[in-house]
Design an enzyme around this catalytic site. Sequence first.
Site, short mmCIF file in Angstrom:
data_model
loop_
_atom_site.label_atom_id
_atom_site.label_comp_id
_atom_site.label_asym_id
_atom_site.label_seq_id
_atom_site.Cartn_x
_atom_site.Cartn_y
_atom_site.Cartn_z
N HIS A 151 12.64 -2.52 2.36
CA HIS A 151 12.03 -1.24 2.70
C HIS A 151 12.93 -0.14 2.17
O HIS A 151 14.17 -0.22 2.34
CB HIS A 151 11.91 -1.07 4.22
N ASN A 172 8.04 -5.60 -0.73
CA ASN A 172 7.92 -4.44 0.16
C ASN A 172 6.45 -4.38 0.54
O ASN A 172 5.62 -3.84 -0.20
CB ASN A 172 8.36 -3.15 -0.54
N TYR A 223 11.01 8.75 1.20
CA TYR A 223 10.96 7.66 0.22
C TYR A 223 11.66 7.97 -1.10
O TYR A 223 11.74 7.10 -1.97
CB TYR A 223 9.49 7.29 -0.04
N ALA A 240 3.24 -0.74 4.93
CA ALA A 240 2.69 -0.74 6.30
C ALA A 240 2.24 -2.14 6.75
O ALA A 240 2.30 -2.47 7.93
CB ALA A 240 1.52 0.24 6.40
N PRO A 265 0.78 -1.23 0.00
CA PRO A 265 0.00 0.00 0.00
C PRO A 265 0.82 1.29 0.00
O PRO A 265 1.86 1.39 0.65
CB PRO A 265 -0.83 -0.09 1.29
N ASN A 266 0.30 2.21 -0.76
CA ASN A 266 0.83 3.58 -0.88
C ASN A 266 2.11 3.70 -1.71
O ASN A 266 2.57 4.79 -1.99
CB ASN A 266 1.04 4.23 0.50
N GLU A 278 12.49 -9.44 2.15
CA GLU A 278 11.75 -8.26 2.59
C GLU A 278 12.58 -7.01 2.33
O GLU A 278 13.77 -6.99 2.68
CB GLU A 278 11.48 -8.39 4.10
N ARG A 298 12.86 5.02 12.43
CA ARG A 298 11.62 5.78 12.31
C ARG A 298 10.71 5.52 13.52
O ARG A 298 11.19 5.15 14.56
CB ARG A 298 10.95 5.43 10.98
N ARG A 325 4.94 11.01 -2.60
CA ARG A 325 4.72 10.69 -1.19
C ARG A 325 5.98 10.95 -0.36
O ARG A 325 7.00 10.28 -0.53
CB ARG A 325 4.36 9.21 -1.12
C1 DHK Z 1 7.01 1.73 3.23
C2 DHK Z 1 5.89 2.10 3.90
O1 DHK Z 1 4.80 2.45 3.23
C3 DHK Z 1 5.84 2.16 5.37
O2 DHK Z 1 4.57 1.90 5.88
C4 DHK Z 1 6.88 1.29 6.02
C5 DHK Z 1 8.20 1.18 3.91
C6 DHK Z 1 8.24 1.49 5.38
C7 DHK Z 1 9.47 1.54 3.16
O3 DHK Z 1 10.37 2.15 3.73
O4 DHK Z 1 9.59 1.19 1.98
O5 DHK Z 1 6.91 1.56 7.40
#
Ligand code: DHK
Length: 130
Positions: A97, A71, A19, A74, A6-7, A95, A104, A14
């Site tokens: 990120h 990835n 990111y 959340a 998500p996101n 995994e 964080r 974002r």
């Molecule tokens: C991405 C997200 O959307 C967060 O919810 C995670 C992760 C971290 C990232 O760093 O790629 O906490």
Amino acid sequence: MILNGPNLNNLGKREPEIYGKDTLSDIIEYTKEETKSLGVEIEAYQSNHEGEIIDLLYRARDEKFDGVVINAAAYSHYSIAIRDAIASVEIPCVEVHLSNIHARDEFRHKSVISAVCVGMISGFGKLVYP
Ligand code: DHK
């Protein structure tokens, strides 16, 4: 298979200070370019829905993918359902990120999927994918 949760469809816009400025398509292109010499075929997916991510993990199993880079965003921090799917597909999952989850918010320090993945890479931006 590269699976994004998500996101991550909103990367680029974002919170770029966390990111980065690349979009998800930029990151997938970069990953394909960086892994060209390995001769691997990459299929990349993104979903904002837990069940769809689970279905994609089973698809990776059914279609005999060699591995999954995930990835779960959340969901990494609380989805027991994704954790259980990773454990049951018996495909090596890594995994990743973009951000350093340990630097964080405290709720990001824990990942419920780490124990069922072969390893975890966090905090190096798009470099974590290839
Ligand atoms: C991405 C997200 O959307 C967060 O919810 C995670 C992760 C971290 C990232 O760093 O790629 O906490």
